[in-house]
Design a protein around this motif. Structure first.
Motif, PDB file in Angstrom:
ATOM      1  N   LYS A   1      -7.854   4.737   7.910  1.00 45.91           N
ATOM      2  CA  LYS A   1      -7.868   3.844   6.739  1.00 45.91           C
ATOM      3  C   LYS A   1      -7.252   2.481   7.075  1.00 45.91           C
ATOM      4  O   LYS A   1      -7.851   1.437   6.830  1.00 45.91           O
ATOM      5  CB  LYS A   1      -7.110   4.495   5.569  1.00 45.91           C
ATOM      6  CG  LYS A   1      -7.641   5.872   5.193  1.00 45.91           C
ATOM      7  CD  LYS A   1      -6.867   6.509   4.057  1.00 45.91           C
ATOM      8  CE  LYS A   1      -5.412   6.815   4.376  1.00 45.91           C
ATOM      9  NZ  LYS A   1      -5.200   7.819   5.441  1.00 45.91           N
ATOM     10  N   SER A   2      -6.040   2.494   7.639  1.00 46.39           N
ATOM     11  CA  SER A   2      -5.384   1.219   7.959  1.00 46.39           C
ATOM     12  C   SER A   2      -6.184   0.453   9.008  1.00 46.39           C
ATOM     13  O   SER A   2      -6.286  -0.781   8.953  1.00 46.39           O
ATOM     14  CB  SER A   2      -3.970   1.464   8.505  1.00 46.39           C
ATOM     15  OG  SER A   2      -3.171   2.088   7.542  1.00 46.39           O
ATOM     16  N   THR A   3      -6.764   1.173   9.951  1.00 44.05           N
ATOM     17  CA  THR A   3      -7.567   0.527  10.992  1.00 44.05           C
ATOM     18  C   THR A   3      -8.745  -0.209  10.365  1.00 44.05           C
ATOM     19  O   THR A   3      -9.064  -1.336  10.758  1.00 44.05           O
ATOM     20  CB  THR A   3      -8.054   1.579  12.014  1.00 44.05           C
ATOM     21  OG1 THR A   3      -6.902   2.205  12.588  1.00 44.05           O
ATOM     22  CG2 THR A   3      -8.898   0.951  13.114  1.00 44.05           C
TER      23      THR A   3
ATOM     24  N   PHE B   1       0.662  -5.357   2.960  1.00 43.29           N
ATOM     25  CA  PHE B   1       0.901  -4.425   4.063  1.00 43.29           C
ATOM     26  C   PHE B   1       1.716  -3.225   3.589  1.00 43.29           C
ATOM     27  O   PHE B   1       2.519  -3.318   2.660  1.00 43.29           O
ATOM     28  CB  PHE B   1       1.641  -5.129   5.199  1.00 43.29           C
ATOM     29  CG  PHE B   1       0.821  -6.176   5.888  1.00 43.29           C
ATOM     30  CD1 PHE B   1      -0.061  -5.837   6.907  1.00 43.29           C
ATOM     31  CD2 PHE B   1       0.912  -7.506   5.512  1.00 43.29           C
ATOM     32  CE1 PHE B   1      -0.833  -6.807   7.535  1.00 43.29           C
ATOM     33  CE2 PHE B   1       0.150  -8.483   6.138  1.00 43.29           C
ATOM     34  CZ  PHE B   1      -0.724  -8.132   7.152  1.00 43.29           C
ATOM     35  N   GLN B   2       1.528  -2.124   4.294  1.00 44.15           N
ATOM     36  CA  GLN B   2       2.204  -0.884   3.938  1.00 44.15           C
ATOM     37  C   GLN B   2       3.727  -1.063   3.943  1.00 44.15           C
ATOM     38  O   GLN B   2       4.419  -0.557   3.075  1.00 44.15           O
ATOM     39  CB  GLN B   2       1.788   0.197   4.942  1.00 44.15           C
ATOM     40  CG  GLN B   2       2.265   1.579   4.585  1.00 44.15           C
ATOM     41  CD  GLN B   2       1.518   2.642   5.351  1.00 44.15           C
ATOM     42  OE1 GLN B   2       0.704   2.356   6.242  1.00 44.15           O
ATOM     43  NE2 GLN B   2       1.777   3.877   5.019  1.00 44.15           N
ATOM     44  N   ASP B   3       4.238  -1.801   4.914  1.00 44.91           N
ATOM     45  CA  ASP B   3       5.695  -1.991   4.995  1.00 44.91           C
ATOM     46  C   ASP B   3       6.123  -3.332   4.380  1.00 44.91           C
ATOM     47  O   ASP B   3       7.209  -3.822   4.669  1.00 44.91           O
ATOM     48  CB  ASP B   3       6.159  -1.867   6.450  1.00 44.91           C
ATOM     49  CG  ASP B   3       5.472  -2.872   7.362  1.00 44.91           C
ATOM     50  OD1 ASP B   3       4.636  -3.659   6.865  1.00 44.91           O
ATOM     51  OD2 ASP B   3       5.766  -2.885   8.564  1.00 44.91           O
TER      52      ASP B   3
ATOM     53  N   ALA C   1      -4.997  -3.680   0.198  1.00 44.10           N
ATOM     54  CA  ALA C   1      -3.673  -3.125  -0.094  1.00 44.10           C
ATOM     55  C   ALA C   1      -3.539  -1.790   0.611  1.00 44.10           C
ATOM     56  O   ALA C   1      -4.300  -0.860   0.344  1.00 44.10           O
ATOM     57  CB  ALA C   1      -3.500  -2.953  -1.601  1.00 44.10           C
ATOM     58  N   ASP C   2      -2.590  -1.703   1.537  1.00 44.23           N
ATOM     59  CA  ASP C   2      -2.406  -0.461   2.309  1.00 44.23           C
ATOM     60  C   ASP C   2      -1.264   0.354   1.728  1.00 44.23           C
ATOM     61  O   ASP C   2      -0.102  -0.021   1.841  1.00 44.23           O
ATOM     62  CB  ASP C   2      -2.124  -0.808   3.780  1.00 44.23           C
ATOM     63  CG  ASP C   2      -2.479   0.361   4.688  1.00 44.23           C
ATOM     64  OD1 ASP C   2      -2.773   1.458   4.163  1.00 44.23           O
ATOM     65  OD2 ASP C   2      -2.465   0.169   5.921  1.00 44.23           O
ATOM     66  N   GLU C   3      -1.612   1.445   1.081  1.00 47.87           N
ATOM     67  CA  GLU C   3      -0.648   2.341   0.437  1.00 47.87           C
ATOM     68  C   GLU C   3       0.358   1.574  -0.416  1.00 47.87           C
ATOM     69  O   GLU C   3       1.573   1.679  -0.209  1.00 47.87           O
ATOM     70  CB  GLU C   3       0.071   3.194   1.500  1.00 47.87           C
ATOM     71  CG  GLU C   3      -0.930   3.816   2.467  1.00 47.87           C
ATOM     72  CD  GLU C   3      -0.668   5.281   2.755  1.00 47.87           C
ATOM     73  OE1 GLU C   3       0.183   5.877   2.088  1.00 47.87           O
ATOM     74  OE2 GLU C   3      -1.362   5.805   3.631  1.00 47.87           O
ATOM     75  N   PRO C   4      -0.136   0.813  -1.385  1.00 50.62           N
ATOM     76  CA  PRO C   4       0.775  -0.012  -2.186  1.00 50.62           C
ATOM     77  C   PRO C   4       1.750   0.798  -3.026  1.00 50.62           C
ATOM     78  O   PRO C   4       2.705   0.235  -3.548  1.00 50.62           O
ATOM     79  CB  PRO C   4      -0.166  -0.835  -3.076  1.00 50.62           C
ATOM     80  CG  PRO C   4      -1.423  -0.054  -3.137  1.00 50.62           C
ATOM     81  CD  PRO C   4      -1.535   0.649  -1.823  1.00 50.62           C
TER      82      PRO C   4
HETATM   83 MG   LIG Z   1      -2.428   3.938   7.274  1.00 49.67          MG
END
Ligand SMILES: [Mg+2]
Ligand SMILES: Nc1ncnc2c1ncn2[C@@H]1O[C@H](COP(=O)(O)OP(=O)(O)O)[C@@H](O)[C@H]1O
Length: 213
Positions: free
Chosen positions: A40-42, A85-87, A156-159
């Motif tokens: 997913k993030s890729t 970003f996730q972080d 949005a990555d795992e917001p």
């Molecule tokens: Mg990911």
């Protein structure tokens, strides 16, 4: 419109992911679900032009971003893509406003910062250092920073990854509300959030060809 066509990504450690073809319509919202490690993030990073696929094309409004130079990709991302970003990638020692104004270094117009913070109920926190904010508040700063330039595309990555369900749901409601009319692609683990999006994509099915070569 974003089109993923014949894309395959291989990492140096030999992990390879084959993506089935996908289309993301302009102005629609998509939620990507799927097991950790399925890619997913890729996918978000390839759409954002941060990673390049080995094969295939990533067309954004007819232009093949996969074939563009890194400089073209960077310019396109700065202008057109808001990436949460996730972080978060916030600077915790700096204030909320300074975390947004830092985008001026990339030439981004941040004059809407106050109205964007207002719409996220964060205007009264604008002079607080990020290190003194809660997880939900930090998430909203990350959202504000991504959307202040009015991008056409929001990734949005795992917001809601680090938030409890009630706060995560409130953040998603605000994110989808504020993204109306834009293309929103959000990754989450939580299928209870599907109802806030136009389309749900099961990334386990879209990356069926994943293998460790
Ligand atoms: Mg990911
Ligand atoms: N920079 C990298 N180097 C090597 N392998 C990576 C890298 N980034 C991701 N991967 C691998 O690619 C696969 C997909 O990762 P990712 O897209 O982060 O998954 P997800 O976001 O769905 O959890 C995983 O097997 C992961 O280990």
């Amino acid at each position: 419109m974003i089109k993923i066509i014949g894309v395959s990504k291989k990492f140096k450690n030999e992990t390879a992911i084959d993506y089935k073809d996908m289309t993301f319509e302009s102005g629609k919202s998509y939620i990507l679900l799927g097991a950790s490690g399925c890619g997913k993030s890729t996918l978000l990073n390839m759409i954002a032009g941060i990673l390049s696929p080995e094969k295939g094309s990533i067309e954004i409004d007819g232009k093949d971003m996969a074939a563009a130079s890194q400089k073209e990709k960077d310019l396109f991302r700065i202008k057109n893509i808001g990436y949460i970003f996730q972080d978060f990638k916030l600077i915790t020692e700096m204030t909320v406003m300074d975390n947004i104004n830092i985008l001026k270094l990339e030439g981004v117009d941040t004059s809407k910062a106050e109205s964007v913070l207002e719409s996220l109920d964060m205007l009264d926190k604008k002079n607080k250092k990020v290190k003194n904010l809660s997880g939900g508040e930090r998430q909203r700063v990350a959202i504000a920073r991504a959307i202040v330039k009015s991008p056409d595309i929001i990734l949005a990555d795992e917001p809601t990854g680090n938030l409890n369900f009630a706060i995560g749901e409130a953040v998603i409601k605000q994110l989808t509300e504020i993204s109306k009319g834009k293309t929103l692609i959000a990754v989450t683990h939580d299928d209870r959030l599907c109802k806030y999006f136009d389309y749900v994509i099961d990334m386990n099915e879209m990356t069926g060809g994943r293998y460790d070569a």
